[in-house]
Design a protein around this motif. Structure first.
Motif, PDB file in Angstrom:
ATOM      1  N   ILE A   1      -3.414  21.156  -1.499  1.00 35.25           N
ATOM      2  CA  ILE A   1      -2.627  20.091  -0.870  1.00 35.25           C
ATOM      3  C   ILE A   1      -2.232  20.493   0.548  1.00 35.25           C
ATOM      4  O   ILE A   1      -2.332  19.697   1.478  1.00 35.25           O
ATOM      5  N   LEU A   2      -1.811  21.738   0.719  1.00 36.42           N
ATOM      6  CA  LEU A   2      -1.437  22.215   2.056  1.00 36.42           C
ATOM      7  C   LEU A   2      -2.619  22.204   3.021  1.00 36.42           C
ATOM      8  O   LEU A   2      -2.451  21.960   4.216  1.00 36.42           O
ATOM      9  N   ALA A   3      -3.819  22.446   2.505  1.00 38.24           N
ATOM     10  CA  ALA A   3      -5.010  22.510   3.347  1.00 38.24           C
ATOM     11  C   ALA A   3      -5.637  21.134   3.598  1.00 38.24           C
ATOM     12  O   ALA A   3      -6.529  21.005   4.420  1.00 38.24           O
TER      13      ALA A   3
ATOM     14  N   VAL B   1       0.839  -1.187   0.000  1.00 35.02           N
ATOM     15  CA  VAL B   1       0.000   0.000   0.000  1.00 35.02           C
ATOM     16  C   VAL B   1       0.884   1.250   0.000  1.00 35.02           C
ATOM     17  O   VAL B   1       1.605   1.507   0.961  1.00 35.02           O
ATOM     18  N   PHE B   2       0.806   1.995  -1.096  1.00 34.05           N
ATOM     19  CA  PHE B   2       1.528   3.268  -1.205  1.00 34.05           C
ATOM     20  C   PHE B   2       0.606   4.397  -0.788  1.00 34.05           C
ATOM     21  O   PHE B   2      -0.555   4.447  -1.196  1.00 34.05           O
ATOM     22  N   SER B   3       1.143   5.317   0.004  1.00 29.61           N
ATOM     23  CA  SER B   3       0.374   6.454   0.497  1.00 29.61           C
ATOM     24  C   SER B   3       1.250   7.698   0.448  1.00 29.61           C
ATOM     25  O   SER B   3       2.468   7.598   0.470  1.00 29.61           O
ATOM     26  N   GLY B   4       0.602   8.839   0.419  1.00 32.06           N
ATOM     27  CA  GLY B   4       1.338  10.093   0.451  1.00 32.06           C
ATOM     28  C   GLY B   4       0.551  11.202  -0.211  1.00 32.06           C
ATOM     29  O   GLY B   4      -0.398  10.947  -0.959  1.00 32.06           O
ATOM     30  N   LEU B   5       0.948  12.411   0.067  1.00 28.62           N
ATOM     31  CA  LEU B   5       0.287  13.568  -0.522  1.00 28.62           C
ATOM     32  C   LEU B   5       0.445  13.569  -2.043  1.00 28.62           C
ATOM     33  O   LEU B   5       1.405  12.996  -2.578  1.00 28.62           O
TER      34      LEU B   5
ATOM     35  N   VAL C   1      -8.982  16.484 -12.301  1.00 26.39           N
ATOM     36  CA  VAL C   1      -8.537  17.823 -11.939  1.00 26.39           C
ATOM     37  C   VAL C   1      -7.549  17.663 -10.793  1.00 26.39           C
ATOM     38  O   VAL C   1      -7.908  17.188  -9.715  1.00 26.39           O
ATOM     39  N   LEU C   2      -6.301  18.025 -11.058  1.00 27.94           N
ATOM     40  CA  LEU C   2      -5.266  17.875 -10.042  1.00 27.94           C
ATOM     41  C   LEU C   2      -5.383  18.983  -8.995  1.00 27.94           C
ATOM     42  O   LEU C   2      -5.737  20.112  -9.311  1.00 27.94           O
ATOM     43  N   PRO C   3      -5.067  18.655  -7.744  1.00 25.16           N
ATOM     44  CA  PRO C   3      -5.140  19.678  -6.698  1.00 25.16           C
ATOM     45  C   PRO C   3      -4.028  20.711  -6.848  1.00 25.16           C
ATOM     46  O   PRO C   3      -2.939  20.409  -7.325  1.00 25.16           O
ATOM     47  N   THR C   4      -4.325  21.908  -6.408  1.00 20.68           N
ATOM     48  CA  THR C   4      -3.329  22.976  -6.394  1.00 20.68           C
ATOM     49  C   THR C   4      -2.447  22.814  -5.157  1.00 20.68           C
ATOM     50  O   THR C   4      -2.772  22.044  -4.240  1.00 20.68           O
ATOM     51  N   TRP C   5      -1.372  23.564  -5.117  1.00 17.22           N
ATOM     52  CA  TRP C   5      -0.482  23.542  -3.958  1.00 17.22           C
ATOM     53  C   TRP C   5      -1.245  23.951  -2.691  1.00 17.22           C
ATOM     54  O   TRP C   5      -1.121  23.308  -1.646  1.00 17.22           O
ATOM     55  N   ASP C   6      -2.049  25.001  -2.784  1.00 12.95           N
ATOM     56  CA  ASP C   6      -2.815  25.446  -1.616  1.00 12.95           C
ATOM     57  C   ASP C   6      -3.796  24.373  -1.152  1.00 12.95           C
ATOM     58  O   ASP C   6      -3.988  24.173   0.049  1.00 12.95           O
TER      59      ASP C   6
END
Length: 175
Positions: A129-131, A4-8, A122-127
């Motif tokens: 991901i941070l949130a 199982v691979f996980s991560g942001l 739709v890929l997430p933005t940096w903001d």
């Protein structure tokens, strides 16, 4: 074995998990693909459905004796526990791998330059991901920091650890 691979997002997990799955000739299950397919077929909002489908697909393939590589953000303890339950029900070893990118600037650059590899995703933005709600891991089996190495290097590290565990536990190394 269930890996199982996980991560942001943009931490390198999909790239590395695909390489590992290819090398092991394993079944590859990506939650992003499942969730986007649900959206494409009319689901307005996808919450836990993608994970539940992924768990069921993993269980089916583990029952066939296949190695399964699962790729998902896996952000909270509940989803991590559910993946472990899939493996335990199949009476197989579960290896949990968290990917991180400790270089914040490099991680941000990856987010801003990645190419979509799933139609309509739709890929997430940096903001975003941070949130994101991402609970800290207490102890993944393997922690891979992708900040300063190429994906193949990370994949090779993961494969070496997996193979050493297989060999020391007397499990057949058929890949």
């Amino acid at each position: 074995m269930l890996i199982v691979f996980s991560g942001l997002p943009a931490s390198g997990k999909s790239t590395i998990s695909r390489l590992v799955a290819q090398d092991l000739r394993a079944v590859y299950i990506r939650v992003d693909t499942i969730e986007q397919t649900l959206r494409d077929t009319g689901f307005q909002e996808v919450q836990h459905e993608g994970y539940k489908i992924a768990y069921a697909m993993a269980a089916d393939n583990l029952a066939l004796g296949k190695i399964v590589v699962a790729d998902s953000v896996n952000p909270i303890g509940i989803t991590r526990k559910a993946w472990r339950a899939v493996g335990h029900s199949a009476k197989i070893q579960v290896v949990e791998i968290e990917t991180i990118c400790s270089d914040r600037q490099r991680h941000k650059e990856r987010v801003e330059t990645r190419v979509v590899d799933i139609d309509h995703l739709v890929l997430p933005t940096w903001d975003e991901i941070l949130a994101r709600d991402y609970e800290p891991w207490t102890q993944p089996d393997i922690l891979i920091d992708t900040a300063s190495e190429a994906p193949q290097q990370s994949s090779d590290k993961v494969l070496a650890i997996i193979r050493s565990r297989i060999n020391t536990q007397g499990i057949s190394d058929s890949f």
